[in-house]
Design a protein around this motif. Structure first.
Motif, PDB file in Angstrom:
ATOM      1  N   GLU A  32      63.736  10.013  76.964  1.00 34.23           N
ATOM      2  CA  GLU A  32      63.120  11.170  76.312  1.00 34.23           C
ATOM      3  C   GLU A  32      61.789  10.801  75.657  1.00 34.23           C
ATOM      4  OE1 GLU A  32      66.369  10.189  75.040  1.00 34.23           O
ATOM      5  OE2 GLU A  32      67.178  11.166  76.820  1.00 34.23           O
ATOM      6  N   ARG A  33      61.717   9.577  75.131  1.00 32.45           N
ATOM      7  CA  ARG A  33      60.513   9.122  74.435  1.00 32.45           C
ATOM      8  C   ARG A  33      60.193   7.699  74.876  1.00 32.45           C
ATOM      9  NH1 ARG A  33      58.806  10.782  68.524  1.00 32.45           N
ATOM     10  NH2 ARG A  33      56.994   9.467  68.328  1.00 32.45           N
ATOM     11  N   PRO A  34      59.519   7.552  76.030  1.00 29.53           N
ATOM     12  CA  PRO A  34      59.240   6.207  76.555  1.00 29.53           C
ATOM     13  C   PRO A  34      58.181   5.476  75.738  1.00 29.53           C
ATOM     14  CG  PRO A  34      58.280   7.855  77.981  1.00 29.53           C
ATOM     15  CD  PRO A  34      59.059   8.592  76.940  1.00 29.53           C
ATOM     16  N   ARG A  35      58.120   4.181  75.967  1.00 30.60           N
ATOM     17  CA  ARG A  35      57.148   3.329  75.280  1.00 30.60           C
ATOM     18  C   ARG A  35      55.849   3.324  76.082  1.00 30.60           C
ATOM     19  NH1 ARG A  35      56.676  -2.562  75.780  1.00 30.60           N
ATOM     20  NH2 ARG A  35      58.509  -2.449  77.088  1.00 30.60           N
ATOM     21  N   LEU A  36      54.737   3.637  75.423  1.00 34.24           N
ATOM     22  CA  LEU A  36      53.408   3.575  76.041  1.00 34.24           C
ATOM     23  C   LEU A  36      52.857   2.184  75.737  1.00 34.24           C
ATOM     24  CD1 LEU A  36      51.123   5.136  77.504  1.00 34.24           C
ATOM     25  CD2 LEU A  36      50.238   5.703  75.267  1.00 34.24           C
ATOM     26  N   ALA A  83      48.350  12.670  81.885  1.00 34.68           N
ATOM     27  CA  ALA A  83      48.607  13.605  82.983  1.00 34.68           C
ATOM     28  C   ALA A  83      49.851  13.187  83.773  1.00 34.68           C
ATOM     29  CB  ALA A  83      47.396  13.675  83.903  1.00 34.68           C
ATOM     30  N   LYS A  84      49.994  11.887  84.025  1.00 37.67           N
ATOM     31  CA  LYS A  84      51.172  11.395  84.736  1.00 37.67           C
ATOM     32  C   LYS A  84      52.435  11.604  83.914  1.00 37.67           C
ATOM     33  CE  LYS A  84      49.145   7.935  87.783  1.00 37.67           C
ATOM     34  NZ  LYS A  84      49.249   6.547  88.264  1.00 37.67           N
ATOM     35  N   GLY A  89      57.430  15.011  82.928  1.00 37.86           N
ATOM     36  CA  GLY A  89      58.191  15.752  81.936  1.00 37.86           C
ATOM     37  C   GLY A  89      58.249  15.086  80.574  1.00 37.86           C
ATOM     38  N   VAL A  90      57.296  14.218  80.273  1.00 38.53           N
ATOM     39  CA  VAL A  90      57.276  13.496  78.998  1.00 38.53           C
ATOM     40  C   VAL A  90      56.128  14.027  78.145  1.00 38.53           C
ATOM     41  CG1 VAL A  90      56.925  11.252  77.927  1.00 38.53           C
ATOM     42  CG2 VAL A  90      58.258  11.429  80.025  1.00 38.53           C
ATOM     43  N   THR A  91      56.434  14.368  76.889  1.00 38.83           N
ATOM     44  CA  THR A  91      55.378  14.808  75.975  1.00 38.83           C
ATOM     45  C   THR A  91      55.264  13.909  74.748  1.00 38.83           C
ATOM     46  OG1 THR A  91      56.917  16.314  74.889  1.00 38.83           O
ATOM     47  CG2 THR A  91      55.530  17.233  76.650  1.00 38.83           C
ATOM     48  N   LYS A  92      56.373  13.228  74.393  1.00 41.29           N
ATOM     49  CA  LYS A  92      56.362  12.345  73.229  1.00 41.29           C
ATOM     50  C   LYS A  92      56.569  10.907  73.683  1.00 41.29           C
ATOM     51  CE  LYS A  92      58.064  15.656  69.870  1.00 41.29           C
ATOM     52  NZ  LYS A  92      59.033  15.889  68.806  1.00 41.29           N
ATOM     53  N   GLU A 115      44.400  13.587  72.974  1.00 47.41           N
ATOM     54  CA  GLU A 115      43.631  14.776  73.362  1.00 47.41           C
ATOM     55  C   GLU A 115      44.188  15.410  74.621  1.00 47.41           C
ATOM     56  OE1 GLU A 115      39.517  13.781  73.708  1.00 47.41           O
ATOM     57  OE2 GLU A 115      39.348  13.180  71.608  1.00 47.41           O
ATOM     58  N   ALA A 116      44.752  14.590  75.510  1.00 55.22           N
ATOM     59  CA  ALA A 116      45.310  15.114  76.758  1.00 55.22           C
ATOM     60  C   ALA A 116      46.709  15.677  76.579  1.00 55.22           C
ATOM     61  CB  ALA A 116      45.324  14.008  77.818  1.00 55.22           C
ATOM     62  N   GLY A 117      47.290  15.565  75.378  1.00 51.41           N
ATOM     63  CA  GLY A 117      48.542  16.239  75.094  1.00 51.41           C
ATOM     64  C   GLY A 117      49.735  15.376  74.759  1.00 51.41           C
ATOM     65  N   LEU A 118      49.603  14.062  74.731  1.00 49.79           N
ATOM     66  CA  LEU A 118      50.736  13.212  74.357  1.00 49.79           C
ATOM     67  C   LEU A 118      50.877  13.168  72.839  1.00 49.79           C
ATOM     68  CD1 LEU A 118      50.700  10.054  76.650  1.00 49.79           C
ATOM     69  CD2 LEU A 118      52.262  11.962  76.685  1.00 49.79           C
ATOM     70  N   GLU A 119      52.106  13.124  72.370  1.00 48.94           N
ATOM     71  CA  GLU A 119      52.378  13.009  70.939  1.00 48.94           C
ATOM     72  C   GLU A 119      52.897  11.616  70.654  1.00 48.94           C
ATOM     73  OE1 GLU A 119      54.715  16.091  69.114  1.00 48.94           O
ATOM     74  OE2 GLU A 119      54.169  17.470  70.728  1.00 48.94           O
ATOM     75  N   PHE A 120      52.324  10.953  69.642  1.00 49.44           N
ATOM     76  CA  PHE A 120      52.768   9.610  69.255  1.00 49.44           C
ATOM     77  C   PHE A 120      53.610   9.735  68.024  1.00 49.44           C
ATOM     78  CE2 PHE A 120      49.875   8.766  72.311  1.00 49.44           C
ATOM     79  CZ  PHE A 120      49.116   7.620  72.260  1.00 49.44           C
TER      80      PHE A 120
END
Length: 120
Positions: A32-36, A83-84, A89-92, A115-120
């Motif tokens: 649900e919340r992968p590591r970037l 974008a990927k 289906g990941v946002t956070k 800015e592209a929509g990911l939440e940290f």
């Protein structure tokens, strides 16, 4: 008078590895919340979305595919990985800066991803 024992001086790489180990002890990615995860060399940046529970990489971007300076690569990689992530289906995400200080390329990547929509 006795001489104090000498200790081995740590290199920059050793110190960064120790910082990264401390960071990784606290954070972990899930489905649900992968590591970037961010990594860099003198020429390229690399970013991955990692699900640590399953042990899988969900998406990855490497600077070899992006033209420009390393900071420009980081900015573009942040937008591409966001974008990927959205298509997966990941946002956070949980941000793993890899022991690097939060300036320059790390900050450029994080800002572009936000800015592209990911939440940290």
């Amino acid at each position: 008078m006795a001489q104090l024992p000498t200790t081995k001086l740590s290199t920059k790489k050793d110190l960064r590895t120790r910082r990264h180990t401390r960071i990784r002890a606290r954070i972990s990615g899930t489905a649900e919340r992968p590591r970037l995860a961010f990594s860099k060399s003198n020429r390229f940046v690399q970013v991955q979305l990692i699900d640590d529970v399953a042990g899988k990489t969900l998406a990855a971007v490497h600077g070899r595919t992006i033209k420009g300076t390393v900071t420009e690569q980081a900015q573009k990689a942040g937008a591409v990985i966001a974008a990927k992530a959205k298509s997966a289906g990941v946002t956070k995400v949980v941000f793993d800066r890899g022991g690097f200080s939060y300036t320059g390329q790390v900050k450029a990547l994080a800002d572009a991803a936000r800015e592209a929509g990911l939440e940290f």
